[in-house]
Design a protein around this motif. Structure first.
Motif, PDB file in Angstrom:
ATOM      1  N   TYR A 377      12.632  19.576  58.177  1.00 20.39           N
ATOM      2  CA  TYR A 377      11.792  20.554  57.467  1.00 20.39           C
ATOM      3  C   TYR A 377      10.384  19.975  57.343  1.00 20.39           C
ATOM      4  CZ  TYR A 377      16.310  22.493  56.052  1.00 20.39           C
ATOM      5  OH  TYR A 377      17.574  23.016  56.050  1.00 20.39           O
ATOM      6  N   PHE A 379       6.684  20.886  55.319  1.00 17.25           N
ATOM      7  CA  PHE A 379       5.907  21.690  54.370  1.00 17.25           C
ATOM      8  C   PHE A 379       4.558  21.000  54.186  1.00 17.25           C
ATOM      9  CE2 PHE A 379      10.385  22.167  53.159  1.00 17.25           C
ATOM     10  CZ  PHE A 379      10.525  23.540  53.233  1.00 17.25           C
ATOM     11  N   SER A 381       0.643  21.008  52.215  1.00 13.78           N
ATOM     12  CA  SER A 381      -0.007  21.433  50.970  1.00 13.78           C
ATOM     13  C   SER A 381      -1.480  21.053  51.027  1.00 13.78           C
ATOM     14  CB  SER A 381       0.667  20.775  49.763  1.00 13.78           C
ATOM     15  OG  SER A 381       0.598  19.369  49.871  1.00 13.78           O
ATOM     16  N   TYR A 410      10.064  23.613  46.123  1.00 13.82           N
ATOM     17  CA  TYR A 410      10.360  24.157  47.448  1.00 13.82           C
ATOM     18  C   TYR A 410      11.855  24.440  47.555  1.00 13.82           C
ATOM     19  CZ  TYR A 410       5.713  22.658  48.945  1.00 13.82           C
ATOM     20  OH  TYR A 410       4.361  22.499  49.071  1.00 13.82           O
ATOM     21  N   ASN A 411      12.171  25.560  48.174  1.00 10.41           N
ATOM     22  CA  ASN A 411      13.561  25.946  48.420  1.00 10.41           C
ATOM     23  C   ASN A 411      13.832  25.816  49.918  1.00 10.41           C
ATOM     24  OD1 ASN A 411      16.106  27.030  48.516  1.00 10.41           O
ATOM     25  ND2 ASN A 411      15.608  28.887  47.355  1.00 10.41           N
ATOM     26  N   SER A 417       7.120  28.420  54.645  1.00 12.43           N
ATOM     27  CA  SER A 417       6.635  27.096  54.252  1.00 12.43           C
ATOM     28  C   SER A 417       5.965  27.074  52.886  1.00 12.43           C
ATOM     29  CB  SER A 417       5.645  26.589  55.308  1.00 12.43           C
ATOM     30  OG  SER A 417       4.548  27.474  55.395  1.00 12.43           O
ATOM     31  N   GLN A 418       5.913  28.187  52.183  1.00  8.68           N
ATOM     32  CA  GLN A 418       5.274  28.231  50.871  1.00  8.68           C
ATOM     33  C   GLN A 418       6.274  27.867  49.783  1.00  8.68           C
ATOM     34  OE1 GLN A 418       2.002  28.659  50.482  1.00  8.68           O
ATOM     35  NE2 GLN A 418       1.902  28.792  52.715  1.00  8.68           N
ATOM     36  N   PRO A 419       5.825  27.196  48.702  1.00 13.52           N
ATOM     37  CA  PRO A 419       6.769  26.831  47.627  1.00 13.52           C
ATOM     38  C   PRO A 419       7.262  28.061  46.876  1.00 13.52           C
ATOM     39  CG  PRO A 419       4.513  26.266  47.021  1.00 13.52           C
ATOM     40  CD  PRO A 419       4.468  26.687  48.447  1.00 13.52           C
ATOM     41  N   SER A 420       8.500  27.964  46.374  1.00 14.16           N
ATOM     42  CA  SER A 420       9.064  29.076  45.598  1.00 14.16           C
ATOM     43  C   SER A 420       8.378  29.205  44.244  1.00 14.16           C
ATOM     44  CB  SER A 420      10.568  28.866  45.405  1.00 14.16           C
ATOM     45  OG  SER A 420      11.211  28.791  46.651  1.00 14.16           O
ATOM     46  N   ARG A 422       4.983  27.454  41.872  1.00 12.40           N
ATOM     47  CA  ARG A 422       3.837  26.541  41.820  1.00 12.40           C
ATOM     48  C   ARG A 422       3.130  26.770  40.500  1.00 12.40           C
ATOM     49  NH1 ARG A 422       0.628  23.653  45.442  1.00 12.40           N
ATOM     50  NH2 ARG A 422      -1.560  23.483  44.880  1.00 12.40           N
TER      51      ARG A 422
END
Length: 669
Positions: A377, A379, A381, A410-411, A417-420, A422
């Motif tokens: 994975y 991700f 930022s 993050y899920n 790719s965006q956090p669940s 923030r």
């Protein structure tokens, strides 16, 4: 006188002589020649056609082929690939007229040679018996005159010569009775003989066929009436009217954002439709290729044990296994490491920067030991990641602390790719970098620097807030936790009393880089700092139990999950130090450089919860996996007649024994 003819020489060839006799006889015959010529006249049947010379000279060509006239020419078979019946042009033309199974054995075979040898033995034995019988008869005839001569000799002489004659007769009889075994003669094959230089091996041809299962099919049928077409158009018109009404209510800025989001969504959907069909298969193939490529490393991870440890009493080594790196995180330092609590081969790596003058983007990568070449994975930022942790009950949730003070979750189940989640300034964003996180979402405490109060306007006292760099919750007492600060102090805090500290330790002269409770002993914790020291504490005593100077700034420390006395520390000079207090209380049992270049600084270390390996991260974005040698994970030896005691109680007693020695010394002084 009549002229005499010379005598004819007899010829060796009988055929030539016969021909000459015929010619001679022909000369003698006078009138019979016409009769012989008349007897060879052709007789034609009455129904025969009379052809001219041109018709007789005409040639009719006939071509003989090996094709079977009775072979079928209209064979059809079903093709699963095209889903139709296809005509087969090639038909087997072989026609068998007669076949019979025989019992003939080739002479060259082993069985043929055995039978030939048996026949020769039988023939030889019969001949030998005949020879023996004939020789015995001749001997009897010769012995009759000799016996009369022997009677005239003296008795003494006859008594001496008799045993020698009898022995000679026995030897001759034995030689004659034993048949001579003829030597086996090698038979040459006269039919398929060929020179050795011209023998070439022809590979046998094989026909390989496979039959695939036809793909599943479903029958779909529907009726298209005039009213159904009309209803479909009406529904589409209603949808368009609703979207127009929504766009009227939106502001112009929101309209632009909505259009951009729609474009992104459509592009992502089109890409995902193409990629998601093969992602799972591609991952499996990639893992298979990597396991073949790094097969020797996988074998070392599973089976290799350093045999040299038997000759080293109190020292161990670290065996490098895999090296994890990604081009996107090439210039970012490893700021956090965490193993997944459920999958023992999966770990998360946080990338950021410890150089606060050069802060840039951050990345969260999750690697698996099954595929060291590429992360599972990825991700990214905008702000650098300073810490991360994984949920124990929900291992697919990863919490990340950023340099700008935000916390993101993050899920891993969701593909984007965006956090669940923030945090934001409204929802309670931090004002400083988030140094450590453990999925706690409530404001616990505000750190106040002791002696840092200032008198403000109108006599008001202003408290300066301390900068926390590391913290760790107690393994059993859920409300107790430790906080390490930039000033070098460690605070023991409680969630129940947010206004005051439970205790304060003057731990280090520089910033505290890591604080960690012992996984077995409830009173013991460990800290490390940039002042080159690692200290082990009893939280009931304000002075440290053990102090170790490692001659370089210590980036991180970690307790081993299998022993209460084993821990590892990493320093900025590129070395990894492994201690075992039960073996050596004064120095490390392993000091080993891990990174290739001296400029590389090691920032973090973590033990695997199951396997005897550690992972080490440096400031170049590389993560190295190392295997502990047997001396670094020594277990208690088995004694005769006694079972080895294992469990947390044994580990606590082992560490207590060491702490009691230190406590006694301190009480005496």
């Amino acid at each position: 006188m009549p002229h005499k003819q010379p005598p004819r020489k007899q010829s060796i060839n009988t055929g030539r002589g016969a021909r000459k006799r015929d010619e001679d006889s022909g000369t003698e015959v006078g009138e019979g020649a016409d009769e012989w010529a008349q007897s060879k006249a052709t007789v034609r049947p009455p129904d025969q056609l009379e052809l001219t010379d041109a018709e007789l000279k005409e040639e009719f060509t006939r071509i003989l082929t090996a094709n079977n006239p009775h072979a079928p020419q209209n064979i059809v078979r079903y093709s699963f690939k095209e889903g139709t019946y296809k005509f087969i042009g090639v038909v087997n033309q072989l026609a068998v007229h007669f076949s019979q199974v025989g019992n003939l054995i080739p002479k060259d075979s082993d069985e043929g040679r055995r039978q030939h040898y048996r026949d020769e033995l039988a023939a030889g034995s019969q001949e030998s018996t005949k020879v023996v019988i004939s020789e015995t008869e001749i001997l009897e005839e010769e012995e009759e005159p000799k016996e009369s001569e022997a009677e005239a000799e003296t008795e003494a002489g006859s008594q001496i010569d008799m045993p020698a004659a009898e022995a000679a007769e026995k030897v001759t009889e034995e030689e004659l009775m034993t048949p001579k075994q003829p030597k086996e003669r090698k038979l040459t094959n006269q039919f398929n003989f060929s020179e050795r230089a011209s023998q070439t091996l022809n590979n046998p041809l094989r026909d390989r066929e496979c039959q695939m299962e036809p793909p599943p099919r479903t029958n779909f049928s529907a009726t298209a009436n005039q009213w159904e077409i009309y209803d479909a158009y009406v529904e589409e018109l209603e949808k368009q009217e609703k979207t127009k009404e929504k766009e009227k209510t939106k502001t112009p800025v929101a309209k632009k954002m909505g259009k951009m989001a729609m474009k992104k969504m459509t592009s992502m959907e089109s890409q995902s439709d193409d990629i998601t069909k093969v992602t799972q298969a591609a991952k499996i193939v990639e893992r298979m290729v990597n396991q073949n490529t790094y097969d020797d490393v996988a074998q070392d991870f599973k089976y290799y044990e350093d045999a040299a440890d038997e000759y080293r009493d109190q020292e161990g080594t670290l065996l490098p296994l895999w090296k994890f790196q990604n081009d996107k995180a090439k210039r970012l330092a490893v700021t956090a490491l965490c193993w997944n609590p459920k999958y023992n081969d999966l770990f998360a790596v946080g990338h950021g920067s410890y150089d606060f003058m050069k802060q840039s983007r951050g990345m969260l990568l999750l690697y698996s030991m099954k595929n060291p070449s590429f992360p599972e994975y990825i991700f990214s930022s905008e702000s650098g990641i300073m810490c991360l942790d994984m949920h124990v009950d929900h291992p697919y949730l990863v919490v990340v602390g950023h340099y700008d003070g935000n916390v993101a979750i993050y899920n891993l189940k969701k593909p984007h790719s965006q956090p669940s989640f923030r945090s934001s300034p409204k929802s309670g964003k931090h004002t400083d970098p988030v140094w450590q996180s453990e999925l706690v979402h409530t404001d616990v405490i505000k750190l106040k620097v002791e002696g840092g109060t200032k008198d403000g306007l109108d006599g008001l006292q202003l408290h300066t807030v301390g900068c926390g760099t590391a913290f760790d919750f107690h393994k059993e007492i859920d409300y107790m936790f430790l906080v390490g600060t930039e000033e070098g102090k460690i605070y023991k805090c409680s969630k129940s009393y947010s206004s005051k500290f439970l205790d304060t330790y003057d731990a280090h002269n520089m910033a505290v880089d890591a604080v960690s409770w012992n996984p077995y002993h409830t009173k013991v914790f460990m800290s490390c700092s940039s002042d080159w020291t690692v200290k082990i504490w009893d939280h009931t005593i304000k002075t440290p139990m053990f102090i170790y100077d490692l001659n370089s700034a210590v980036g991180d420390v970690a307790w081993a999950p299998y022993s209460s006395t084993v821990f590892a520390a990493v320093t900025t000079n590129g070395k990894t130090h492994v201690f075992d207090l039960s073996i050596n209380k004064y120095e490390a049992i392993c000091n080993q450089p891990v990174v290739a270049k001296k400029k590389n600084k090691i920032t973090h270390v973590q033990f695997n919860p199951i396997h005897p390996i550690i992972i080490v991260g440096d400031d170049r974005g590389h993560v190295t996996c190392l295997k502990l040698s047997p001396n670094l994970r020594k277990m208690p030896k088995e004694k005769k007649g006694q079972e080895v005691q294992k469990g947390p109680a044994v580990e606590i007693a082992k560490l207590d024994k060491l702490l009691n020695l230190v406590r006694e010394v301190k009480t005496k002084t």
